[in-house]
Design a protein around this motif. Structure first.
Motif, mmCIF file in Angstrom:
data_model
loop_
_atom_site.group_PDB
_atom_site.id
_atom_site.type_symbol
_atom_site.label_atom_id
_atom_site.label_comp_id
_atom_site.label_asym_id
_atom_site.label_seq_id
_atom_site.Cartn_x
_atom_site.Cartn_y
_atom_site.Cartn_z
ATOM 1 N N ALA A 168 6.202 17.444 0.641
ATOM 2 C CA ALA A 168 5.079 16.958 1.442
ATOM 3 C C ALA A 168 4.715 15.555 0.975
ATOM 4 O O ALA A 168 5.017 15.155 -0.156
ATOM 5 C CB ALA A 168 3.879 17.889 1.303
ATOM 6 N N ARG A 169 4.074 14.810 1.856
ATOM 7 C CA ARG A 169 3.700 13.432 1.524
ATOM 8 C C ARG A 169 2.506 13.004 2.350
ATOM 9 O O ARG A 169 2.240 13.582 3.410
ATOM 10 C CB ARG A 169 4.884 12.503 1.780
ATOM 11 C CG ARG A 169 5.372 12.565 3.234
ATOM 12 C CD ARG A 169 6.808 12.126 3.351
ATOM 13 N NE ARG A 169 7.724 13.107 2.771
ATOM 14 C CZ ARG A 169 9.055 12.927 2.699
ATOM 15 N NH1 ARG A 169 9.585 11.805 3.136
ATOM 16 N NH2 ARG A 169 9.825 13.841 2.157
ATOM 17 N N MET A 184 -1.011 13.388 6.517
ATOM 18 C CA MET A 184 -0.290 14.307 5.643
ATOM 19 C C MET A 184 0.869 14.920 6.420
ATOM 20 O O MET A 184 0.672 15.455 7.517
ATOM 21 C CB MET A 184 -1.239 15.403 5.148
ATOM 22 C CG MET A 184 -0.596 16.466 4.284
ATOM 23 S SD MET A 184 -1.833 17.634 3.618
ATOM 24 C CE MET A 184 -2.426 18.443 5.130
ATOM 25 N N GLU A 236 3.896 17.717 6.218
ATOM 26 C CA GLU A 236 4.342 18.895 5.479
ATOM 27 C C GLU A 236 5.498 19.573 6.211
ATOM 28 O O GLU A 236 5.338 20.025 7.342
ATOM 29 C CB GLU A 236 3.211 19.912 5.339
ATOM 30 C CG GLU A 236 1.965 19.406 4.626
ATOM 31 C CD GLU A 236 0.882 20.462 4.641
ATOM 32 O OE1 GLU A 236 0.738 21.184 3.645
ATOM 33 O OE2 GLU A 236 0.194 20.569 5.676
ATOM 34 N N ASP A 289 7.005 24.217 0.283
ATOM 35 C CA ASP A 289 6.083 23.291 0.944
ATOM 36 C C ASP A 289 5.107 24.134 1.756
ATOM 37 O O ASP A 289 4.481 25.030 1.212
ATOM 38 C CB ASP A 289 6.865 22.282 1.798
ATOM 39 C CG ASP A 289 7.635 21.280 0.941
ATOM 40 O OD1 ASP A 289 6.997 20.591 0.130
ATOM 41 O OD2 ASP A 289 8.872 21.194 1.077
ATOM 42 N N VAL A 333 -5.648 22.600 1.196
ATOM 43 C CA VAL A 333 -4.497 22.028 0.505
ATOM 44 C C VAL A 333 -4.974 21.182 -0.672
ATOM 45 O O VAL A 333 -5.792 20.277 -0.483
ATOM 46 C CB VAL A 333 -3.659 21.119 1.440
ATOM 47 C CG1 VAL A 333 -2.375 20.679 0.737
ATOM 48 C CG2 VAL A 333 -3.355 21.801 2.745
ATOM 49 N N THR A 345 -3.848 18.360 -2.673
ATOM 50 C CA THR A 345 -2.779 17.363 -2.512
ATOM 51 C C THR A 345 -2.334 16.757 -3.850
ATOM 52 O O THR A 345 -1.458 15.885 -3.851
ATOM 53 C CB THR A 345 -3.237 16.237 -1.562
ATOM 54 O OG1 THR A 345 -4.392 15.580 -2.108
ATOM 55 C CG2 THR A 345 -3.565 16.792 -0.186
ATOM 56 N N TRP A 380 -0.142 20.300 -4.606
ATOM 57 C CA TRP A 380 0.396 20.860 -3.352
ATOM 58 C C TRP A 380 0.366 22.376 -3.322
ATOM 59 O O TRP A 380 1.320 23.034 -2.919
ATOM 60 C CB TRP A 380 1.806 20.331 -3.077
ATOM 61 C CG TRP A 380 1.787 18.868 -2.749
ATOM 62 C CD1 TRP A 380 2.254 17.862 -3.513
ATOM 63 C CD2 TRP A 380 1.248 18.259 -1.561
ATOM 64 N NE1 TRP A 380 2.044 16.643 -2.895
ATOM 65 C CE2 TRP A 380 1.425 16.867 -1.703
ATOM 66 C CE3 TRP A 380 0.626 18.745 -0.416
ATOM 67 C CZ2 TRP A 380 1.007 15.952 -0.737
ATOM 68 C CZ3 TRP A 380 0.210 17.843 0.549
ATOM 69 C CH2 TRP A 380 0.403 16.467 0.393
ATOM 70 N N ARG A 399 -1.580 25.663 -1.567
ATOM 71 C CA ARG A 399 -2.155 25.882 -0.248
ATOM 72 C C ARG A 399 -2.707 27.297 -0.135
ATOM 73 O O ARG A 399 -2.155 28.228 -0.732
ATOM 74 C CB ARG A 399 -1.090 25.678 0.846
ATOM 75 C CG ARG A 399 -0.458 24.295 0.854
ATOM 76 C CD ARG A 399 0.840 24.296 1.653
ATOM 77 N NE ARG A 399 1.397 22.965 1.801
ATOM 78 C CZ ARG A 399 2.171 22.385 0.895
ATOM 79 N NH1 ARG A 399 2.477 23.024 -0.221
ATOM 80 N NH2 ARG A 399 2.654 21.169 1.105
#
Length: 325
Positions: free
Chosen positions: A77-78, A103, A105, A111, A134, A136, A139, A141
Motif C-alpha cells: 500500500a502507498r 491511499m 491499497e 495488504d 487503517v 498507515t 498498515w 486494518r
C-alpha cells in the motif's frame, strides 16, 4: 461481474479480485484547498486497467491508475500526494492550488485482505454503519461500528485521527426518504430528495394521487403506509415525511416511524392540527419523549408559501437534523 450496484466501489473491487483480474482501491485521505472530491471518495482499479468511481475531477486518475497497477503486481500500500501551483491549478482541476493525498491499497493478503474487504462489502449490503480503520504507519486494518466514531457516522466524515496516521473511512448506508401522501408538495420534495442523494419512495394508497403521471420516474407504493413501511427497513439513515392531513393515512405512518430508529420524522399540519395528532398518539400509548421526535409543523420556518418553497423548508430541516443532530 456480479449484480453489484454501479456505485458500490468496494464491491466492484471485490468482484474484480474474485474474477482473477486483480484489484486495488484508491481512497482520498486528505485534501487542502479546493480539491474536487471529498475525503473518503474512492476509485477501484482492476489489474486490467478498468476503473470505477473517482478521486478527483479526472486530473490525477491517470497517475493513480499507474500506481495501482504496480501495487496489484508487486504488493504494498502507498499514499500519493498531488499538488499544483495556482498557475496550473485551474487547468487540471485542482483549483486554488488544491492538494490531495490518495491511499492506494491492492486487494491481496498482506495488504487489503480479500476477507476484510468481503466483510466490508457484506456490511454495506446489509445497510450497516461500518468504519474501515487503517493505521498507515504499520498498515494494520480493521472494521468497527457504532457506538465508536458516532460523530463521524452522523456527519459522514472520513479522515485522520489526531495522531495523523490512523485513517477512518466512514461507510454509511445510502440515505432513504419515505414520503407519505401524493400531494402537491410531494412533487418537488421527491425531486429534491433525489438531487440531494436520497433513495426516495412515495407511499399513498390512493392511486389517483400517487400516479406515474403526477410523479414520473418515482418509486410509488400504493399500500397502506404501515404495511409498506414494515417492508422498507426503516433505520437511522431514513427520514419520514407525512403530508396527507388525513389521520387514516398519516397516523399509521407516524406510529410506525416512532417505533423505528429514523433520524427525522416530520408531519405537515398547523399547530392546531398537531395538537389533535398528539392527543391521538397519547391515546395510543405514546409518551412525551416519543412524540417530541416529531417535527411539526414540518419544515424550517422560512416563510414558505408555494409547494416548492415548503419542500425547500422540509429539505432544509431534514439536512439540519442529519448534519447537526
Amino acid at each position: 461481474m456480479s449484480d453489484t450496484h454501479y456505485d458500490d466501489i468496494p464491491a466492484i473491487a471485490l468482484d474484480w479480485h474474485r474474477e482473477g483480474k486483480g484489484a486495488a482501491l484508491a481512497t482520498v485521505v486528505e485534501t487542502w484547498g479546493s480539491a474536487p472530491r471529498p475525503v473518503g471518495s474512492q476509485l477501484a482499479i482492476s489489474g486490467e486497467g478498468q476503473i470505477a468511481g473517482s478521486v478527483s475531477g479526472g486530473c490525477v486518475e491517470g497517475a493513480v491508475v499507474v500506481e495501482a497497477l504496480e501495487a496489484v503486481e508487486q504488493g504494498g500500500a502507498r499514499i500519493l500526494e498531488f499538488g499544483v501551483s495556482d498557475d496550473e491549478a485551474f487547468a487540471v482541476g485542482l483549483a486554488c492550488g488544491g492538494r490531495i493525498r490518495v491511499m492506494v491499497e491492492p486487494v491481496r493478503d498482506g495488504d487489503l485482505s480479500p476477507d476484510l474487504l468481503e466483510r466490508l462489502v457484506t456490511a454495506r449490503a446489509a445497510r450497516q454503519q461500518v468504519a474501515y480503520v487503517v493505521d498507515t504507519e504499520n498498515w494494520t486494518r480493521d472494521l468497527s461500528g457504532p457506538p465508536e466514531h458516532a460523530d463521524r457516522f452522523r456527519l459522514d466524515r472520513s479522515g485522520f485521527q489526531d495522531d495523523a496516521h490512523t485513517f477512518i473511512a466512514i461507510h454509511n448506508p445510502p440515505l432513504r426518504m419515505v414520503v407519505v401522501g401524493g400531494v402537491h408538495i410531494a412533487q418537488p420534495l421527491m425531486q429534491m430528495a433525489r438531487m440531494t442523494g436520497y433513495d426516495a419512495v412515495l407511499i399513498d394508497p390512493r392511486e389517483s394521487f400517487a400516479s406515474p403521471e403526477r410523479f414520473p420516474g418515482e418509486t410509488l407504493l400504493h399500500d397502506w403506509p404501515d404495511e409498506a413501511m414494515a417492508q422498507h427497513e426503516l433505520d437511522a439513515r431514513t427520514a419520514v415525511v407525512t403530508l396527507t392531513h388525513d389521520p387514516k393515512i398519516d397516523d399509521p405512518a407516524i406510529e410506525t416511524a416512532l417505533g423505528a430508529d429514523v433520524f427525522y420524522l416530520g408531519c405537515l399540519g398547523s399547530t392546531r392540527t398537531h395538537a389533535k395528532r398528539v392527543a391521538r398518539l397519547e391515546e395510543k400509548g405514546f409518551d412525551a419523549n416519543q412524540i417530541a421526535r416529531i417535527h411539526a409543523p414540518v419544515g424550517l420556518n422560512i416563510g414558505s408559501r408555494s409547494p416548492a418553497e415548503i419542500a425547500i423548508s422540509v429539505m432544509a430541516e431534514i439536512t439540519q437534523r442529519l448534519r447537526r443532530g
